[in-house]
Design a protein around this motif. Sequence first.
Motif, PDB file in Angstrom:
ATOM      1  N   MET A   1       0.859  -1.121   0.105  1.00 34.26           N
ATOM      2  CA  MET A   1      -0.037   0.018   0.021  1.00 34.26           C
ATOM      3  C   MET A   1       0.815   1.284  -0.116  1.00 34.26           C
ATOM      4  O   MET A   1       1.703   1.332   0.943  1.00 34.26           O
ATOM      5  CB  MET A   1      -1.018  -0.036   1.264  1.00 34.26           C
ATOM      6  CG  MET A   1      -2.442  -0.124   0.922  1.00 34.26           C
ATOM      7  SD  MET A   1      -2.982   0.145  -0.431  1.00 34.26           S
ATOM      8  CE  MET A   1      -4.015  -1.646  -0.222  1.00 34.26           C
ATOM      9  N   LEU A   2       0.626   2.086  -0.971  1.00 30.19           N
ATOM     10  CA  LEU A   2       1.313   3.335  -0.881  1.00 30.19           C
ATOM     11  C   LEU A   2       1.122   4.176   0.268  1.00 30.19           C
ATOM     12  O   LEU A   2       1.706   4.778   0.922  1.00 30.19           O
ATOM     13  CB  LEU A   2       0.888   4.081  -2.167  1.00 30.19           C
ATOM     14  CG  LEU A   2       1.978   5.120  -2.848  1.00 30.19           C
ATOM     15  CD1 LEU A   2       3.192   4.669  -3.091  1.00 30.19           C
ATOM     16  CD2 LEU A   2       1.206   6.093  -3.525  1.00 30.19           C
ATOM     17  N   ILE A   3      -0.148   4.399   0.492  1.00 36.20           N
ATOM     18  CA  ILE A   3      -0.803   5.325   1.621  1.00 36.20           C
ATOM     19  C   ILE A   3      -1.510   4.536   2.893  1.00 36.20           C
ATOM     20  O   ILE A   3      -2.488   3.977   2.398  1.00 36.20           O
ATOM     21  CB  ILE A   3      -1.462   6.550   1.226  1.00 36.20           C
ATOM     22  CG1 ILE A   3      -0.802   7.514   0.158  1.00 36.20           C
ATOM     23  CG2 ILE A   3      -1.966   7.255   2.372  1.00 36.20           C
ATOM     24  CD1 ILE A   3      -1.641   8.402  -0.686  1.00 36.20           C
ATOM     25  N   GLN A   4      -0.934   4.636   3.830  1.00 35.21           N
ATOM     26  CA  GLN A   4      -1.961   3.749   5.067  1.00 35.21           C
ATOM     27  C   GLN A   4      -2.149   4.565   6.064  1.00 35.21           C
ATOM     28  O   GLN A   4      -1.406   5.205   6.520  1.00 35.21           O
ATOM     29  CB  GLN A   4      -0.925   2.599   5.313  1.00 35.21           C
ATOM     30  CG  GLN A   4      -1.501   1.736   6.449  1.00 35.21           C
ATOM     31  CD  GLN A   4      -2.597   0.728   5.439  1.00 35.21           C
ATOM     32  OE1 GLN A   4      -2.291   0.205   4.412  1.00 35.21           O
ATOM     33  NE2 GLN A   4      -3.930   0.478   6.044  1.00 35.21           N
ATOM     34  N   VAL A   5      -3.511   4.908   6.422  1.00 35.48           N
ATOM     35  CA  VAL A   5      -3.871   5.767   7.426  1.00 35.48           C
ATOM     36  C   VAL A   5      -4.693   4.921   8.286  1.00 35.48           C
ATOM     37  O   VAL A   5      -5.620   4.084   8.228  1.00 35.48           O
ATOM     38  CB  VAL A   5      -4.907   6.821   6.898  1.00 35.48           C
ATOM     39  CG1 VAL A   5      -5.478   7.605   8.087  1.00 35.48           C
ATOM     40  CG2 VAL A   5      -3.830   7.619   6.048  1.00 35.48           C
ATOM     41  N   ASP A   6      -4.263   4.634   9.686  1.00 35.37           N
ATOM     42  CA  ASP A   6      -5.007   4.039  10.904  1.00 35.37           C
ATOM     43  C   ASP A   6      -5.132   4.939  12.187  1.00 35.37           C
ATOM     44  O   ASP A   6      -4.555   5.622  12.584  1.00 35.37           O
ATOM     45  CB  ASP A   6      -3.943   2.918  11.219  1.00 35.37           C
ATOM     46  CG  ASP A   6      -3.614   1.756  10.154  1.00 35.37           C
ATOM     47  OD1 ASP A   6      -4.548   1.199   9.601  1.00 35.37           O
ATOM     48  OD2 ASP A   6      -2.467   1.695   9.857  1.00 35.37           O
ATOM     49  N   GLN A   7      -6.508   4.790  12.193  1.00 31.84           N
ATOM     50  CA  GLN A   7      -7.161   5.401  13.244  1.00 31.84           C
ATOM     51  C   GLN A   7      -6.641   6.984  13.500  1.00 31.84           C
ATOM     52  O   GLN A   7      -6.153   7.214  14.736  1.00 31.84           O
ATOM     53  CB  GLN A   7      -6.740   4.552  14.771  1.00 31.84           C
ATOM     54  CG  GLN A   7      -7.652   3.282  14.446  1.00 31.84           C
ATOM     55  CD  GLN A   7      -8.933   3.444  14.585  1.00 31.84           C
ATOM     56  OE1 GLN A   7      -9.610   4.368  15.357  1.00 31.84           O
ATOM     57  NE2 GLN A   7      -9.923   2.463  13.684  1.00 31.84           N
TER      58      GLN A   7
END
Length: 332
Positions: A1-7
């Motif tokens: 994944m290029l961009i990962q956003v978590d919480q």
Amino acid sequence: MLIQVDQLVKDYQTNKNQKGFFHGIKALLMPEYETKRAVNGISFSISAGEMVGFIGPNGAGKSTTVKMLSGILVPSSGKVTVKGMDPFKDRKKYVSQIGVVFGQRTQLWWDLPAVDTFDLLKEVYKIPDKVYKANMEEFRELLGLDEFLHRPARQLSLGQRMRADIAAAMLHEPDILFFDEPTIGLDIIAKERIREFIKRMNKEKGITMLFTTHDMQDIEKICERIMVIDHGKIVCDSQVSDVRQLYGTERKLSVQFSQSYDQIDIPRVQTVHEGGNQKSFIFKNNEIKVSELITQLTNNYDVQDLTVQEPEIETIIKKIYEEGAHDYESVS
Ligand SMILES: Nc1ncnc2c1ncn2[C@@H]1O[C@H](COP(=O)(O)OP(=O)(O)OP(=O)(O)O)[C@@H](O)[C@H]1O
Ligand SMILES: [Mg+2]
């Protein structure tokens, strides 16, 4: 994944705004802070080459998210990882690989001719001569920069400034772009031009893009995927085509008959008399198939002409916003 956003969460601390002299002194001595949660635990991922429209009502948290993605703001909690980097902590290395445009602000030097800002950026990003020349040539043509290249930024029209800003964000060849309202305030032609450009950069160069907009035509014309944010939460993340399926079940069939009929009653279908020999039939495509409806009509009536209308993307998005607003009313 290029961009990962978590919480991902962003809280803003604001000084409680108390008016009046006494309150003024009190505020100085005992400032009271209020916390505003602008982004409330969002998670998503974006793969290389995707073009994502990030939409939501005013104050939903779009710009705040874009600022965290581009390393301008530090998250209150949660995590952003882009190409394995933390945008805020690895800022120095990070900025050379992304481009950012805020439609409401410019990164051009106000008093300098646009071309001087470009030259400065060449130095800042250490762009090799050859790359710089090639890119300038391309952007001058595609974005029509020549007409104003030598005028100071403060003299540019909004549309010109936006084109210059987009070029400025892309000179160093980032493979990820974050655009916050790149078409705001532009006329139809200028919007088209920017849409074409954005689409082309995504298709030809495989640049990954996330952009916010309030213009549903932007979404319809350039995005495959939309994410909708409302009150700091993602309320919809899906392919544009699926959104139509999910929310846009209502269809309208307009029929011109060869003669006038008083009453046409079909179960599960609402009939609207449009005047003359024209009637419209409103139905849900999961309750009755359009082919079934057409067969019923043509078998029993003298039909001259008919057209089926899909709901506009505007209508669908409005529905998503309204459902969001409704959810929040019922919890508070
Ligand atoms: N610097 C700040 N200090 C305090 N609150 C802020 C700040 N910036 C934004 N907010 C608040 O955070 C919330 C989200 O704002 P944000 O600018 O991210 O919304 P947006 O989705 O970009 O809206 P718009 O479509 O109007 O641009 C809003 O309630 C806003 O008032
Ligand atoms: Mg905004």
